[in-house]
Enzyme design. Structure first.
Site, PDB file in Angstrom:
ATOM      1  N   GLU A   1       9.601   0.399  10.951  1.00 46.67           N
ATOM      2  CA  GLU A   1      10.578   1.392  10.616  1.00 46.67           C
ATOM      3  C   GLU A   1       9.760   2.645  10.963  1.00 46.67           C
ATOM      4  O   GLU A   1       9.159   3.172   9.997  1.00 46.67           O
ATOM      5  CB  GLU A   1      11.013   1.217   9.205  1.00 46.67           C
TER       6      GLU A   1
ATOM      7  N   SER B   1       4.841   6.744  10.497  1.00 45.30           N
ATOM      8  CA  SER B   1       5.083   7.525  11.857  1.00 45.30           C
ATOM      9  C   SER B   1       4.806   6.397  13.173  1.00 45.30           C
ATOM     10  O   SER B   1       4.224   5.425  12.925  1.00 45.30           O
ATOM     11  CB  SER B   1       3.731   8.366  12.049  1.00 45.30           C
ATOM     12  N   THR B   2       5.397   6.952  14.196  1.00 43.40           N
ATOM     13  CA  THR B   2       5.526   6.091  15.555  1.00 43.40           C
ATOM     14  C   THR B   2       4.071   5.748  15.913  1.00 43.40           C
ATOM     15  O   THR B   2       3.817   4.702  16.433  1.00 43.40           O
ATOM     16  CB  THR B   2       6.553   6.741  16.451  1.00 43.40           C
TER      17      THR B   2
ATOM     18  N   GLY C   1       2.529   3.006  13.727  1.00 42.60           N
ATOM     19  CA  GLY C   1       3.423   2.099  14.044  1.00 42.60           C
ATOM     20  C   GLY C   1       2.619   1.346  15.526  1.00 42.60           C
ATOM     21  O   GLY C   1       2.729   0.211  15.481  1.00 42.60           O
TER      22      GLY C   1
ATOM     23  N   GLU D   1       9.891  14.938  15.933  1.00 45.74           N
ATOM     24  CA  GLU D   1      10.286  14.832  14.493  1.00 45.74           C
ATOM     25  C   GLU D   1       9.265  16.054  13.890  1.00 45.74           C
ATOM     26  O   GLU D   1       8.088  15.773  13.909  1.00 45.74           O
ATOM     27  CB  GLU D   1       9.921  13.395  14.247  1.00 45.74           C
TER      28      GLU D   1
ATOM     29  N   CYS E   1      13.434  10.029   7.602  1.00 44.74           N
ATOM     30  CA  CYS E   1      13.236   9.444   9.011  1.00 44.74           C
ATOM     31  C   CYS E   1      14.526   9.455   9.662  1.00 44.74           C
ATOM     32  O   CYS E   1      14.427   9.777  11.044  1.00 44.74           O
ATOM     33  CB  CYS E   1      12.740   8.199   8.899  1.00 44.74           C
TER      34      CYS E   1
ATOM     35  N   LYS F   1       0.870  -1.248   0.117  1.00 45.80           N
ATOM     36  CA  LYS F   1      -0.034  -0.102   0.107  1.00 45.80           C
ATOM     37  C   LYS F   1       0.826   1.415   0.097  1.00 45.80           C
ATOM     38  O   LYS F   1       1.512   1.646   1.070  1.00 45.80           O
ATOM     39  CB  LYS F   1      -0.866   0.043   1.259  1.00 45.80           C
TER      40      LYS F   1
HETATM   41  P1  NDP Z   1       1.713   7.675   8.406  1.00 46.54           P
HETATM   42  O1  NDP Z   1       2.450   6.842   9.494  1.00 46.54           O
HETATM   43  O2  NDP Z   1       0.329   8.287   8.672  1.00 46.54           O
HETATM   44  O3  NDP Z   1       1.869   6.981   7.152  1.00 46.54           O
HETATM   45  C1  NDP Z   1       2.592   6.153   6.589  1.00 46.54           C
HETATM   46  C2  NDP Z   1       1.616   5.094   5.910  1.00 46.54           C
HETATM   47  O4  NDP Z   1       0.763   4.247   6.729  1.00 46.54           O
HETATM   48  C3  NDP Z   1       0.936   5.818   4.676  1.00 46.54           C
HETATM   49  O5  NDP Z   1       0.772   4.693   3.713  1.00 46.54           O
HETATM   50  C4  NDP Z   1      -0.456   5.838   5.383  1.00 46.54           C
HETATM   51  O6  NDP Z   1      -1.468   6.003   4.383  1.00 46.54           O
HETATM   52  C5  NDP Z   1      -0.313   4.433   6.209  1.00 46.54           C
HETATM   53  N1  NDP Z   1      -1.347   4.560   7.379  1.00 46.54           N
HETATM   54  C6  NDP Z   1      -2.105   5.544   7.756  1.00 46.54           C
HETATM   55  N2  NDP Z   1      -2.960   5.342   9.065  1.00 46.54           N
HETATM   56  C7  NDP Z   1      -2.727   4.055   8.917  1.00 46.54           C
HETATM   57  C8  NDP Z   1      -3.364   3.002  10.012  1.00 46.54           C
HETATM   58  N3  NDP Z   1      -4.091   3.422  10.850  1.00 46.54           N
HETATM   59  N4  NDP Z   1      -3.012   1.770   9.577  1.00 46.54           N
HETATM   60  C9  NDP Z   1      -2.171   1.278   8.632  1.00 46.54           C
HETATM   61  N5  NDP Z   1      -1.616   2.248   7.918  1.00 46.54           N
HETATM   62  C10 NDP Z   1      -1.976   3.555   7.960  1.00 46.54           C
HETATM   63  O7  NDP Z   1       2.738   9.221   8.334  1.00 46.54           O
HETATM   64  P2  NDP Z   1       1.867  10.430   7.913  1.00 46.54           P
HETATM   65  O8  NDP Z   1       2.125  10.551   6.391  1.00 46.54           O
HETATM   66  O9  NDP Z   1       0.624  10.693   8.398  1.00 46.54           O
HETATM   67  O10 NDP Z   1       3.078  11.542   8.393  1.00 46.54           O
HETATM   68  C11 NDP Z   1       3.072  11.878   9.617  1.00 46.54           C
HETATM   69  C12 NDP Z   1       4.201  11.733  10.418  1.00 46.54           C
HETATM   70  O11 NDP Z   1       5.060  10.756  10.341  1.00 46.54           O
HETATM   71  C13 NDP Z   1       5.571  12.713   9.473  1.00 46.54           C
HETATM   72  O12 NDP Z   1       5.365  14.160  10.033  1.00 46.54           O
HETATM   73  C14 NDP Z   1       6.691  12.203  10.292  1.00 46.54           C
HETATM   74  O13 NDP Z   1       7.077  12.741  11.409  1.00 46.54           O
HETATM   75  C15 NDP Z   1       6.239  10.840  10.286  1.00 46.54           C
HETATM   76  N6  NDP Z   1       6.552   9.880   9.243  1.00 46.54           N
HETATM   77  C16 NDP Z   1       7.787   9.169   9.318  1.00 46.54           C
HETATM   78  C17 NDP Z   1       8.490   8.502   8.349  1.00 46.54           C
HETATM   79  C18 NDP Z   1       9.562   7.604   8.243  1.00 46.54           C
HETATM   80  O14 NDP Z   1      10.258   7.230   7.233  1.00 46.54           O
HETATM   81  N7  NDP Z   1       9.942   7.058   9.351  1.00 46.54           N
HETATM   82  C19 NDP Z   1       7.711   8.454   7.009  1.00 46.54           C
HETATM   83  C20 NDP Z   1       6.386   9.019   6.893  1.00 46.54           C
HETATM   84  C21 NDP Z   1       6.030   9.826   7.986  1.00 46.54           C
HETATM   85  P3  NDP Z   1      -1.671   7.476   3.880  1.00 46.54           P
HETATM   86  O15 NDP Z   1      -0.754   8.007   3.083  1.00 46.54           O
HETATM   87  O16 NDP Z   1      -3.136   7.075   3.273  1.00 46.54           O
HETATM   88  O17 NDP Z   1      -2.248   8.143   4.936  1.00 46.54           O
END
Ligand code: NDP
Length: 488
Positions: A266, A245-246, A249, A397, A300, A192
């Site tokens: 991760e 995001s944490t 996660g 972050e 990240c 996804k």
């Molecule tokens: P998310 O953790 O929400 O998104 C990461 C992925 O998970 C996306 O594909 C998202 O879909 C999906 N997702 C969202 N909600 C759920 C859920 N409940 N169950 C399963 N999958 C889900 O990150 P955000 O895009 O909202 O970013 C928020 C913050 O997270 C950022 O500001 C940053 O701090 C951190 N982040 C860290 C990353 C890293 O590499 N460690 C990467 C991205 C974000 P969708 O895109 O449709 O929301």
């Protein structure tokens, strides 16, 4: 311009516009879900436009999978698994090699689409994201017939169907990090992509078709958070791999607790980039800039907490500020752009809120003067000094082009401050002394520690975190382990 030696640092170079063209890309107006080897309309989902964050213009419409689509995807993947797992290992490798070569063949197109969909500078998608994505497929193609050597000569078998969820900061590269090891190990995968950046994953689906990958081995299921949540909880998924995001996660870990479904996470970071007084300071400044402004800071492992030894604090800050002033912010499709668009309006709002908190809490903010385009989402590279370890900008972050400077006097204090974080993803150490670098690295609670460099990625090296940065490793032989079951 022929400057004298003493005026060299004051040269202002004029850049001519160097726009990459997008007339060679082959994008459809509308993308369905890639299930069972073909693009399909969603059963209970919908179509949503994906927009270019640099212009706010729609690029294409993309299907979002609903719960029934997730169920159909899992069914197709389950049906494909036995044949894929039973293929001779060299045959599996052949498909991975084909995918790697096709990514290389379509590299220019993939780079342009990555930049249009996500806002990152073309220079980065062209030179980093796409070549590294191909390199991951090449690397794991090489492992496909050597799996047992990656896990201490034990007998291994694949896990089955893996659900993989990736974020928007490195869309194709994260897809490659997830898919390549999973397939090499004999699993089938449902990926996804993130809501704001689904396009290169959908082009990768076309590449899987071109490579004649058997139907159902790779499923690309675009959607929003609810699609991800449904995939995680779907009966028939044997393993979940998540990057993001944490907070999400944590939600996934809670949902899977006690279910027997394997999980790797991760997550985020607040990584320390430590500059000692004996470092080559000009080189360190380049590393600081690369550590935090690469990909607009949407990384990240970004070096967002800059720890400078007090004796060189003023010198480093003055060199850094001068270097920041030369960053070119703007059109991501211009080949000379250093800092592109912020990925989405939501992310921009998050950055602005944390930067406002930094000012309210008393840190000193400087943002570079630059002309930002009228449309799109932008944030000028920003430096915070007078930051205390308790400030939100030192703890949370930001995921944007914002660096927070803290200082230290001794090596012990540097280690203590670097480890004073709920995260533990990465760190950088800048010093002239090899022994000091190794001593500090071994005391840091960080999954990756770079020495005199930063944000260096390689498919042969393991990547992953400690504490709230998650668990499990991706890359290299360590990246095979989460996709295999040891039989004996
Ligand atoms: P998310 O953790 O929400 O998104 C990461 C992925 O998970 C996306 O594909 C998202 O879909 C999906 N997702 C969202 N909600 C759920 C859920 N409940 N169950 C399963 N999958 C889900 O990150 P955000 O895009 O909202 O970013 C928020 C913050 O997270 C950022 O500001 C940053 O701090 C951190 N982040 C860290 C990353 C890293 O590499 N460690 C990467 C991205 C974000 P969708 O895109 O449709 O929301």
């Amino acid at each position: 311009m022929t400057p004298s030696t003493e005026t060299r640092t004051s040269i202002v170079w004029d850049y001519a516009p160097a726009p990459e063209s997008s007339d060679h890309i082959r994008l459809r107006g509308r993308y369905g879900l890639f299930v069972d080897g073909d693009f399909k309309d969603p059963v209970d989902g919908r179509y949503v436009p994906t927009i270019n964050p640099a212009t706010e213009e729609p690029i294409a419409e993309v299907a979002y999978g609903g719960p029934d689509d997730v169920a159909a995807a899992v069914e197709s993947a389950r049906a494909a698994h036995p044949k894929w797992a039973a293929l001779p290992e060299l045959e599996r490798a052949k498909y991975l090699f084909r995918i790697a070569r096709l990514i290389q063949e379509r590299a220019r197109e993939l780079a342009v689409v990555e930049t249009l969909d996500g806002g990152k500078p073309l220079r980065e998608s062209r030179d980093v994201d796409i070549p590294l994505a191909a390199a991951h497929f090449f690397h794991y193609a090489g492992w496909a017939d050597k799996l047992r050597y990656g896990v201490n000569a034990r007998e291994v078998k694949p896990l089955g169907v893996v659900g993989q969820i990736v974020p928007w900061n490195f869309p194709l590269l994260m897809a490659a990090w997830k898919l390549a090891p999973a397939l090499a190990c004999g699993n089938v995968a449902i990926l996804k992509p993130a809501e704001t950046t689904p396009l290169t994953a959908l082009l990768l689906a076309e590449i899987c078709q071109e490579a004649e990958l058997p139907a159902g081995v790779v499923t690309i299921l675009p959607g929003d958070g609810s699609t991800g949540a449904a995939l995680v909880r779907a009966p028939g998924v044997d393993k979940v791999a998540f990057t993001g995001s944490t907070a999400v996660g944590r939600d996934i870990q809670a949902a899977l607790a006690g279910s027997g479904v394997r999980l790797t996470l991760e997550l985020g970071g607040k990584s320390a980039n430590i500059v000692f007084e004996d470092a080559a300071l000009d080189q360190a400044v380049e590393g600081i800039v690369n550590g935090i402004f690469f990909n607009q800071g949407h990384v990240c492992c970004a070096g967002s907490r800059l720890l400078i030894q007090e004796s060189v604090r003023d010198e480093v800050i003055s060199k850094l500020w001068a270097r920041m002033g030369r960053l070119r912010v703007g059109d991501p499709m211009d080949k000379n752009t250093d800092v592109g668009a912020i990925n989405s309006a939501e992310q921009l709002a998050r950055i602005e809120a944390l930067v406002a908190a930094g000012e309210e809490e008393g840190a000193a903010r400087r943002s570079i003067a630059c002309e930002l385009p009228e449309r799109g989402y932008w944030f000028a590279p920003t430096l915070f000094t007078d930051v205390s370890p308790a400030h939100r900008i030192a703890v949370e972050e930001i995921f944007g082009p914002v660096v927070s400077v803290l200082t230290f006097r001794t090596q012990a204090e540097a280690i203590e401050k670097a480890n004073n974080s709920r995260y533990g993803l990465a760190a950088g150490i800048w010093t002239d002394k090899g022994s000091k670098a190794f001593e500090v690295a071994s005391a840091l609670k960080a999954g990756v520690v770079w020495q005199n460099t930063y944000n260096h990625f390689d498919p042969t090296a393991a990547f992953g975190g400690y504490k709230e940065s998650g668990f499990g490793r991706e890359g290299g032989p360590a990246g095979l382990r989460p996709y295999l079951e040891v039989v004996r």
